[in-house]
Design an enzyme around this catalytic site. Structure first.
Site, PDB file in Angstrom:
ATOM      1  N   THR A 259       0.931   9.874  -0.353  1.00 30.92           N
ATOM      2  CA  THR A 259       2.070   9.346  -1.110  1.00 30.92           C
ATOM      3  C   THR A 259       1.615   9.044  -2.528  1.00 30.92           C
ATOM      4  O   THR A 259       0.526   8.544  -2.755  1.00 30.92           O
ATOM      5  CB  THR A 259       2.585   8.048  -0.454  1.00 30.92           C
TER       6      THR A 259
ATOM      7  N   ARG B 194       0.849  -1.189   0.000  1.00 30.29           N
ATOM      8  CA  ARG B 194       0.000   0.000   0.000  1.00 30.29           C
ATOM      9  C   ARG B 194       0.881   1.234   0.000  1.00 30.29           C
ATOM     10  O   ARG B 194       2.075   1.172   0.305  1.00 30.29           O
ATOM     11  CB  ARG B 194      -0.933   0.015   1.197  1.00 30.29           C
ATOM     12  N   LEU B 195       0.289   2.338  -0.374  1.00 34.47           N
ATOM     13  CA  LEU B 195       0.928   3.640  -0.274  1.00 34.47           C
ATOM     14  C   LEU B 195       0.021   4.522   0.568  1.00 34.47           C
ATOM     15  O   LEU B 195      -1.205   4.452   0.458  1.00 34.47           O
ATOM     16  CB  LEU B 195       1.145   4.255  -1.662  1.00 34.47           C
ATOM     17  N   ASP B 196       0.618   5.354   1.396  1.00 33.23           N
ATOM     18  CA  ASP B 196      -0.158   6.224   2.272  1.00 33.23           C
ATOM     19  C   ASP B 196      -0.965   7.240   1.474  1.00 33.23           C
ATOM     20  O   ASP B 196      -0.682   7.500   0.295  1.00 33.23           O
ATOM     21  CB  ASP B 196       0.768   6.941   3.255  1.00 33.23           C
ATOM     22  N   PHE B 197      -1.934   7.855   2.133  1.00 34.61           N
ATOM     23  CA  PHE B 197      -2.860   8.808   1.522  1.00 34.61           C
ATOM     24  C   PHE B 197      -2.120   9.911   0.766  1.00 34.61           C
ATOM     25  O   PHE B 197      -2.470  10.236  -0.368  1.00 34.61           O
ATOM     26  CB  PHE B 197      -3.744   9.398   2.628  1.00 34.61           C
TER      27      PHE B 197
END
Length: 174
Positions: free
Chosen positions: A116, A111-114
């Site tokens: 990012t 996943r990638l953060d909001f």
């Protein structure tokens, strides 16, 4: 003296088969089974612990399962401002809301953060996702990070010992 190898398990869990058919996540598939909506060889089942084989006939709500799709892998450039989840409890937009219509049910690999942006891999195969995400596979991951404020070389050197963020321990960062 080496221990006897475990006999190979025949078949797969019913929830896994339903998830691979693209009907739901594995957890949601377990719920579908416990609701009595699934039949195997004409018999209603309610235990997600059931293993089935390719010769078993499975139906959900009276409809046969669609044929299993081949494993597919997609690259997606995630912009800032999207959550990497299927449903955000806070109602923020998700990666999956922004995908084009007509794609199979996909899951993210990692996943990638909001806030990012960057490459996000998506697949229709949970087994592939798990293999690529698991640290034991040894896949090298590279990230380019922009720091705000002043960062010293000593602080960067400490990352080689791993880091703990909000109680979650992460491995060494080189």
């Amino acid at each position: 003296e080496r221990p006897e190898p475990k006999p190979k398990k025949s078949g797969e869990r019913i929830a896994k088969v339903l998830a691979r058919a693209g009907l739901a996540s594995r957890r949601d598939a377990e719920e579908i089974v416990t609701q009595g909506r699934v039949t195997v060889n004409g018999r209603v089942i309610n235990s997600p612990a059931l293993d089935i084989t390719d010769s078993d006939v499975v139906a959900v709500d009276g409809k046969p399962l669609p044929p299993r799709e081949r494993t597919r892998l997609f690259m997606y450039h995630k912009p800032r401002g999207l959550m990497t989840t299927h449903a955000d409890p806070e109602g923020r937009p998700t990666v999956f809301d922004n995908l084009p219509e007509g794609l199979p049910r996909l899951i993210s690999i990692g996943r990638l953060d909001f806030n990012t942006e960057g490459l996000l891999l998506l697949t229709n195969d949970g087994g592939l996702a798990r293999t690529l995400e698991h640290p034991d596979t040894g896949w090298l991951r590279r990230y380019r990070v922009r720091a705000h404020g002043e960062v010293t070389q000593a602080q960067l050197d400490q990352l080689k010992d791993g880091v703990e963020v909000e109680g979650v321990k992460y491995g060494p960062i080189d």
